[in-house]
Design a protein around this motif. Structure first.
Motif, PDB file in Angstrom:
ATOM      1  N   TRP A 137       0.835  -1.210   0.000  1.00 31.87           N
ATOM      2  CA  TRP A 137       0.000   0.000   0.000  1.00 31.87           C
ATOM      3  C   TRP A 137       0.860   1.247   0.000  1.00 31.87           C
ATOM      4  CZ3 TRP A 137      -1.348  -4.347   2.812  1.00 31.87           C
ATOM      5  CH2 TRP A 137      -2.601  -4.895   2.532  1.00 31.87           C
ATOM      6  N   MET A 138       0.312   2.323  -0.534  1.00 32.67           N
ATOM      7  CA  MET A 138       0.942   3.647  -0.469  1.00 32.67           C
ATOM      8  C   MET A 138      -0.159   4.640  -0.116  1.00 32.67           C
ATOM      9  SD  MET A 138       3.132   5.767  -3.364  1.00 32.67           S
ATOM     10  CE  MET A 138       2.073   5.220  -4.679  1.00 32.67           C
ATOM     11  N   HIS A 139      -0.005   5.289   1.036  1.00 30.31           N
ATOM     12  CA  HIS A 139      -1.016   6.227   1.514  1.00 30.31           C
ATOM     13  C   HIS A 139      -0.630   7.671   1.208  1.00 30.31           C
ATOM     14  CE1 HIS A 139      -3.518   3.355   3.777  1.00 30.31           C
ATOM     15  NE2 HIS A 139      -2.395   2.656   3.814  1.00 30.31           N
ATOM     16  N   GLY A 140      -1.648   8.520   1.137  1.00 30.38           N
ATOM     17  CA  GLY A 140      -1.417   9.927   0.867  1.00 30.38           C
ATOM     18  C   GLY A 140      -2.734  10.656   0.701  1.00 30.38           C
ATOM     19  N   GLU A 141      -2.746  11.639  -0.201  1.00 30.17           N
ATOM     20  CA  GLU A 141      -3.958  12.421  -0.447  1.00 30.17           C
ATOM     21  C   GLU A 141      -4.217  12.577  -1.935  1.00 30.17           C
ATOM     22  OE1 GLU A 141      -4.403  15.581   3.114  1.00 30.17           O
ATOM     23  OE2 GLU A 141      -2.675  15.925   1.827  1.00 30.17           O
TER      24      GLU A 141
END
Length: 196
Positions: A137-141
């Motif tokens: 996973w890669m989290h951000g906005e």
């Protein structure tokens, strides 16, 4: 070990080859005639396994390991869309630009200028020893606009955690260091080593 990817995309072949350098990596279309695989799963894992299984069965070779990935972006404020429909968000024949523009417009329609989002990558492995699946996973906005020309897909509207630039503005080498696919590939590599 001979690894067959359930893709015809040579870019993906190069990406996987860079991670799994000690093995021979080929696109399935280099070995057999390409065929349509219907992604009917309800999760990234299910769709990755559907693709890997289909290619493994069609090859009929117990000595190969088939790898497949399924990935996309999810926006919790929009109920998790586009999720598994990321590649066809704007319609079955839509391209990356249309998908990007539709998600930007959907954010605007919901009065969202910036909201949490995350990318998921599921990598499935199918071989004589069984079926396996790992995730990254890669989290951000997600932002309601496109910035930068690097990357592909939804990258110009995604700002990863710890950065102020979108993936479209960041250098490709930066993305490769922590992307969802990079994280899933690290785990897939561990599984491959255990299968030797």
């Amino acid at each position: 070990m001979r690894i067959i990817l359930a893709t015809s995309n040579q870019g993906k072949v190069r990406e996987f080859q860079a991670w799994i350098g000690e093995h021979e990596v080929l696109a399935y279309s280099d070995v057999i005639e390409p065929f349509e695989i219907e992604e009917t799963g309800l999760s990234f894992k299910e769709n990755a396994l559907i693709k890997a299984r289909a290619v493994y069965e069609r090859l009929g070779d117990k000595n190969v390991t088939v790898l497949s990935d399924d990935s996309g972006i999810s926006v919790p404020a929009l109920g998790g869309i586009p999720g598994i429909y990321s590649a066809r968000f704007a319609g079955a024949n839509a391209g990356a630009k249309e998908n990007l523009n539709k998600l930007i417009q959907t954010l605007k329609d919901n009065a969202l200028t910036k909201t949490p989002a995350f990318y998921t990558a599921a990598i499935a492995l199918v071989c004589a020893k069984g079926e396996f699946c790992v995730h990254g996973w890669m989290h951000g906005e997600a932002i309601a606009g496109a910035r930068g020309n690097n990357g592909f897909g939804y990258d110009p509207m995604f700002i990863p955690e710890g950065y102020e630039q979108t993936l479209g503005e960041l250098d490709e080498s930066v993305k490769k260091a922590f992307s969802h696919r990079a994280r899933a590939l690290e785990l897939a590599h561990i599984v491959l080593k255990s299968l030797k």
